[in-house]
Structures are given as C-alpha cells and as structure tokens.
Design a protein around this motif. Sequence first.
Motif, mmCIF file in Angstrom:
data_model
loop_
_atom_site.group_PDB
_atom_site.id
_atom_site.type_symbol
_atom_site.label_atom_id
_atom_site.label_comp_id
_atom_site.label_asym_id
_atom_site.label_seq_id
_atom_site.Cartn_x
_atom_site.Cartn_y
_atom_site.Cartn_z
ATOM 1 N N GLN A 1 28.127 -2.154 37.446
ATOM 2 C CA GLN A 1 26.687 -2.364 37.259
ATOM 3 C C GLN A 1 26.286 -1.989 35.845
ATOM 4 N N ALA A 2 25.304 -2.715 35.319
ATOM 5 C CA ALA A 2 24.789 -2.431 33.977
ATOM 6 C C ALA A 2 23.273 -2.362 34.035
ATOM 7 N N PRO A 3 22.676 -1.321 33.432
ATOM 8 C CA PRO A 3 21.212 -1.214 33.386
ATOM 9 C C PRO A 3 20.660 -1.929 32.157
ATOM 10 N N PRO A 4 19.370 -2.208 32.123
ATOM 11 C CA PRO A 4 18.775 -2.808 30.918
ATOM 12 C C PRO A 4 18.675 -1.796 29.795
ATOM 13 N N LEU A 5 18.697 -2.299 28.561
ATOM 14 C CA LEU A 5 18.515 -1.455 27.388
ATOM 15 C C LEU A 5 17.021 -1.325 27.117
ATOM 16 N N SER A 6 16.516 -0.128 27.225
ATOM 17 C CA SER A 6 15.072 0.068 27.066
ATOM 18 C C SER A 6 14.644 0.097 25.610
ATOM 19 N N GLU A 7 15.550 0.500 24.704
ATOM 20 C CA GLU A 7 15.138 0.662 23.309
ATOM 21 C C GLU A 7 15.271 -0.616 22.499
ATOM 22 N N ARG A 8 15.749 -1.682 23.091
ATOM 23 C CA ARG A 8 15.980 -2.909 22.337
ATOM 24 C C ARG A 8 14.929 -3.957 22.692
ATOM 25 N N THR A 9 14.348 -4.571 21.694
ATOM 26 C CA THR A 9 13.331 -5.602 21.915
ATOM 27 C C THR A 9 13.993 -6.973 21.889
ATOM 28 N N VAL A 10 14.065 -7.590 23.042
ATOM 29 C CA VAL A 10 14.619 -8.938 23.165
ATOM 30 C C VAL A 10 13.590 -9.795 23.874
ATOM 31 N N LEU A 11 13.219 -10.894 23.256
ATOM 32 C CA LEU A 11 12.181 -11.753 23.800
ATOM 33 C C LEU A 11 12.802 -13.013 24.382
ATOM 34 N N VAL A 12 12.574 -13.260 25.669
ATOM 35 C CA VAL A 12 12.970 -14.519 26.294
ATOM 36 C C VAL A 12 11.831 -15.506 26.106
ATOM 37 N N GLN A 13 12.139 -16.646 25.502
ATOM 38 C CA GLN A 13 11.106 -17.599 25.123
ATOM 39 C C GLN A 13 11.488 -19.009 25.560
ATOM 40 N N PRO A 14 10.500 -19.914 25.572
ATOM 41 C CA PRO A 14 10.834 -21.332 25.781
ATOM 42 C C PRO A 14 11.821 -21.798 24.718
ATOM 43 N N LEU A 15 12.715 -22.680 25.110
ATOM 44 C CA LEU A 15 13.791 -23.137 24.225
ATOM 45 C C LEU A 15 13.406 -24.465 23.582
ATOM 46 N N PRO A 16 13.172 -24.477 22.259
ATOM 47 C CA PRO A 16 12.861 -25.760 21.605
ATOM 48 C C PRO A 16 14.046 -26.717 21.691
ATOM 49 N N SER A 17 13.745 -27.993 21.764
ATOM 50 C CA SER A 17 14.803 -29.000 21.723
ATOM 51 C C SER A 17 15.558 -28.884 20.403
ATOM 52 N N PRO B 1 4.387 -32.902 17.906
ATOM 53 C CA PRO B 1 4.462 -31.464 18.156
ATOM 54 C C PRO B 1 5.852 -31.042 18.622
ATOM 55 N N MET B 2 6.080 -29.739 18.646
ATOM 56 C CA MET B 2 7.352 -29.200 19.096
ATOM 57 C C MET B 2 7.558 -29.508 20.576
ATOM 58 N N LEU B 3 8.761 -29.977 20.911
ATOM 59 C CA LEU B 3 9.122 -30.224 22.304
ATOM 60 C C LEU B 3 10.156 -29.193 22.741
ATOM 61 N N TYR B 4 10.200 -28.938 24.041
ATOM 62 C CA TYR B 4 11.039 -27.873 24.570
ATOM 63 C C TYR B 4 11.933 -28.407 25.689
ATOM 64 N N VAL B 5 13.055 -27.732 25.870
ATOM 65 C CA VAL B 5 13.933 -28.041 26.992
ATOM 66 C C VAL B 5 13.278 -27.534 28.264
ATOM 67 N N SER B 6 13.189 -28.397 29.254
ATOM 68 C CA SER B 6 12.602 -27.967 30.514
ATOM 69 C C SER B 6 13.463 -26.876 31.135
ATOM 70 N N PRO B 7 12.876 -25.731 31.506
ATOM 71 C CA PRO B 7 13.685 -24.640 32.076
ATOM 72 C C PRO B 7 14.306 -24.983 33.419
ATOM 73 N N THR B 8 13.899 -26.086 34.025
ATOM 74 C CA THR B 8 14.481 -26.487 35.311
ATOM 75 C C THR B 8 15.408 -27.687 35.171
ATOM 76 N N ALA B 9 15.669 -28.138 33.945
ATOM 77 C CA ALA B 9 16.489 -29.336 33.726
ATOM 78 C C ALA B 9 17.830 -28.941 33.136
ATOM 79 N N ALA B 10 18.625 -28.217 33.903
ATOM 80 C CA ALA B 10 19.891 -27.716 33.383
ATOM 81 C C ALA B 10 20.923 -28.823 33.222
ATOM 82 N N ARG B 11 20.850 -29.873 34.033
ATOM 83 C CA ARG B 11 21.897 -30.888 33.996
ATOM 84 C C ARG B 11 21.752 -31.801 32.783
ATOM 85 N N VAL B 12 20.571 -32.356 32.560
ATOM 86 C CA VAL B 12 20.329 -33.222 31.407
ATOM 87 C C VAL B 12 19.021 -32.766 30.768
ATOM 88 N N PRO B 13 19.089 -32.032 29.659
ATOM 89 C CA PRO B 13 17.886 -31.363 29.115
ATOM 90 C C PRO B 13 16.974 -32.287 28.317
#
Length: 708
Positions: A30-46, A60-72
Amino acid sequence: MREVLQWVLMQCATWARQPVRVHVDGQRVQAPPLSERTVLVQPLPSIFSDLSLFHPRPEPMLYVSPTAARVPYPRPIDAQAFQSVWQRSVSRVITQCALVDDSLPRVLERVLAIINREWAGFGMTMTPDGPVVPLPLYLRVQVAWSLAAQSQQARLVYGDFSGIQSYVFARSRLGVSAVAKTLRARSARISLMALGVPWAESVQITQTGLLVLSAVGGGFTLLLPPTASLAIRQAEINAWLHEVTHAQMVLHTAEMPITADQFFGNYMAALSALHAQVAESKRQPLASYLFHDATTGDDPWVWRSTAALQSRCVRCESYPPLPGLDLCHWCALDERLGGELPRMRWIQLRDDMTGMVPMGNHWSLALNANRPPGSQQAVYALNDTADPVEPTVWMNLALPIATTDCPHCQTVQAPDPVRAGQPYTFACLAALDAPADPRLGYLKVDVDHLGLLMTVGLVPDTTMATDIYRVLRLQDTLDRFFTEGVRQLMQETRTLYTVFSGGDDLYVIGGARQIAAFSLTLAERFADYTGYHPDVTLSAGLVFVEPHVSIAIATEAVERALHRAKNVPSAERVAAGIVTGRNQVTIGTTTVGWTRYRRLWEEAQEVARLLDHRWLSHSGLYRLLQAAQFALQRPAAENAASWFPRATYEMHRHYMGEEQQPVRTWLAPYLQPDNPDLLARLALFPLLVSLARIRSQSDPTYPVQGGD
C-alpha cells in the motif's frame, strides 16, 4: 522493481488523494498520498492543439474526452462534469488495483494497464501554468527510465523493418482469390514482429514489456540498460528473416547511449540521429546483412540439384513443398495464420518456437482466442478487451467474414466456395458490392508532413521536460486512429479488407463502391480527430480495377496515385496559388481536394439515381462525356463555346419529357454560361462518370434506345 512499483502506487495515491493498494504474491502493498507535493489533475488538451507548422495553433483549445479512452476525439470541456468523471474514475482505479494479486512484474504491468484504461483522458501538471502530460504516459516513461537507467544513463534503440511491401505482395500475381489470407497474414506478421522483437528483449531484462517505448507500423523504439545491446539479436533475426520472408525483409537498428537530460529534454534530437543511422543502413547491400559471417554455400536459396528445381512451393516458388501439400512450411504457416486472425484476442510471448509467429530461433508469439493459462505468462490483450484489465496492444486486423455461405460463390458455382465463418475472397467482395459491374477499390492513405510535425511542429517547452511526452503522445495518438479508430469505422460495413493499418498510414481493399465511400468517411473523421487542424491532413491514392487484376499491379497503381496526391497540386490548389500537393486524393490520375471529392460523390449519387430510374441512359451519359472531353481538348478560350451547343442539343433531343425533369435539373449548372465553376466541372466530368458508374445499380451494358 519493488521500489518502482511503490513509486507508481504513491503517484496514483497522490493524484487520487487516498491510499492505493495491491497484492504481490499474496502480500499487501500500500502507498499513501504525498501531502507535501502539489500535483494538479487537469483536463488533457488534444495533442493537436499543441502543434503548429504552417498555421497558428488552432483556437479554441480542444480536450481529450475523459471518457473516450479507446479513440480520443477532442471536444470542448465542461469543468464541472470533468471533476465528477474524475472522481468516478478514481473509485474504479482504487477498486481494480485492490483486486490485483500476482508476481511483482505482473502487478506492475497490470497497475499501469488499469491506469491506461481509466485515466487516458486525464492530464497532470506540477504547476498551475505548466504543460499538461497524460497520466498514463507520464508513468510509462518514468517507469521505463527507472528500469533501464544505470548511473543516469541508458541505451536508446530504434529498429525498422525494410522490404515490407515486397514481402507482403510477393507472388500476389498468382491470383487474388488464392492469396487473400496469405496477404493479410504477412501484413499481420510484420506488425506482430515489430511488437515482439522489442518485447522479447524487454522481457529478458525486466520480465515485463515496459522498456518498449513504441511499436507502431514496422518500427519500434526501445530503452535498454547502458550495457545491453540489440546487435546480437539483430543478426539472429536477419538470418531468420532471410529464410521466412524469402530474402525480402531486413531488420535495421541503431543504438546510442543517452543521459537523463537527453532522454527527457531532447528526445526528438536523439531519435532523429537514430533515424539517420537507420536510413544510411538501408542503403547498404542486402548481402552485408546476410553473409557477413557465412558463405553463399550455406544459403538455402542456392539450389543445386535438378530435383529441387522441379518441386517448389506454388506460392513463393522458393522452397520445396511439404509432403502432400503444394505449399512450403512458411507459406502454409501464413495460410494458417490468415485463418486464425479473426479469432485472435490474446498475444502471448513464448521463449520457444511453438508460437504461430516465430521471431528468430528462440522466441515466438502465440495467438489465442482465450487468455493463455498461467499467471506468469507474458501476454497482451488485443484492443483492450480483457476484464480484468491486462496490458493492451492496439491492432486493426479486420477481415470481411461471411456470416452465411457466399451467394456469389453459389451463383458462379465456385469450386472452393466461401462458407459461413470464412473470409471473403476479393472476387466475392467485388461481386457482392456491385453484381452488375464488379470492381475492386484500392485505397492507400498517409498523414502529410509527419516528419515535420515531429521535428518542428511540436513546440518545445522549457518549463518541464515534456519533449519525449509530446513525441510519444503524437505517435500513440495517430496510431490509435489508424488502428482502433479505423477498425471501428470498418465495422459499419464489414466488407473491407485491411492490408495494413497503423502508425500513420493505411491500405485497404474492398468493393469499389464501399472503398470510395469509406475514403470520404475516413478523411472527414480524421479531420474531426485532429480538431480540424489545418496542418494535420491526409493524402490518399484510390484506384478501381477489375477483380482479376493482380494485387501487385494494383498496388503499383495506388502507390503512384498516392505519390501524385502528395506532390502534384490539384487544379483548385493551383487556382488558389498553392503550388504543392497534399491534403487531397488522387482517384486514378485525377487529383481533387477532399471537399471537392465530397461534392463529386454526392453528385455521382444523383447521376446514379437518374441512371437507375432510366431517366438518363448510359449512352446519353457517354455522349455528354464525349462532349466534355472534346471541349477540354480545345484551347481554353473555346472550351465553353465547344461544350454548350453539344450539351444543349443532347438535352433538347432526349430529355425534354416531363418524367425527365430531374435530368434537366442536374444539367442546369452545366448549361449556365456565367457559372464560374463550369470549367472545373467539365474537367472533372470523366471522374464524375466513373463515380456514377460505381454508385449505379443498373447494368451499364443494358441496351438503351435513343437517337444519335
């Protein structure tokens, strides 16, 4: 490796903001989260939003759909919905990881596979203004470096197979019905070898395939420890390739030591240097790879006895046939492989020669419909079909399979008819597509300016070492379209035959009507896939031939058409002041832009409707074609003057009845002197007639009464 697994789990826990656990050989990790590190999960631009070659980056900027893993496919993003989708995906990752219980190498592979499926549409940054990197790609690259590097150094290897087309289409002149399965088997064998060679090397070192950075088309990149090398393995593979591919394919490799700074910060420069070495290697004589440590007396191709010359394989004409068969060992294996491909769901790496795709004298790939037994096996699931999640490889192995006994074979009383569950022959595809006028279509597609996009279009960013992430992501994104994306498009018809599909190109064979329509759909979906980026375009060659024409001849024709599409500007481009080719399609010898092709295809549908209802006769259409061709042979200033009298006479002579109003409506734009598009329409009239013939259901030989 345990430290690497712990680091991966810690990264996932930090992104998820909750502990992540797995089981290694029954023991909880098991691994716990790192509390002292700032990591931002963000929308993924194409990735295409990060490209700029001849035009500014699109807005405008377009993004990969977070639910379209097969063909983004890229889309605008809804920030509120994004957070909701992220939380649901976190829950799935935590749950699936908790169920993993396997050996240490397998646990590491399976955790990365889970993340790749669930988090492919999410990105991460170290700072609010920093570049966004896909979560799975970030982990994959970091893990590869951690497993290979020693003292901050590793060895980067690039490999590429040459002679692919010669091997795939060898002996195809023997007849299309006899080589369909062999053709597909040879193409699949190349894709599988490009995957299997680096995979085997990685498994030898780490018991995983995680050192393979990419394996697309006929090439691969691989990261090795600084003391390892692929050179010995390359010599063995080339000696084996000489036999199995009938001396038509060679594996070329180049290697270089690479530091962490070069790998993460200047990967494209290192890869370009390796590409240049491989290009130089390809200019060396073939004999230097085959006989550097042997004599021609050891070569199985040197036939010495009259008896050997009298008995050869009917397919390759190179080796003696197996007892009781007309095929040699390798051609018989190709035919068997072609029959097994439609059922393949799993690829297993074996350290023996028992698999259907041997790779030298020590390794082979076994193809299975079900997961091979045993948890320690090195396996890939094809196209992410496994549940629970397993490491995945993406391939388009589509074959047109008959759901019932082929009606064409029954009609012509074929001696070896296609039965339900068997692949259609090319002759069947042509006849089923258009029984009255059966023809095959050959389509070859290639991405324009890919080299420039890789070296110049990917804008460097010094705030974070993202060079390798951009390069690999662009490769992966294009490959995903030409594998899974094209496979999904082909499921709509199920009558197209994939010769090869992956990397940045595609070669498909099918009935002429299906291929003509598919080429348009493909170009339009690719434009959607790139966010309609003006610098990321397709060129294509398309030819229509009679079913009996050999594949080798048709392939030469479609190659010429593709070359013309890439290098010769269409009339529209010339009129717009563009003196280069690309972003267009050459059909036979006529080159048009994709938009013009769409209009031609729709007009051809209307002409086909007129023919099918007998409002327009085939002979009448042919007379209009003659008038257009005669007008185009005149000086430019006389084109219209030559066309109008003959076309007007044809309409008034044959098409003034009330029931023929649709014919007059169609001809109206051709009879308007002030139509600025008239000459362009006349120039494309022969192509229009050809497309209308493809779309029409009526028999062009049907006798039609009519005056001269």
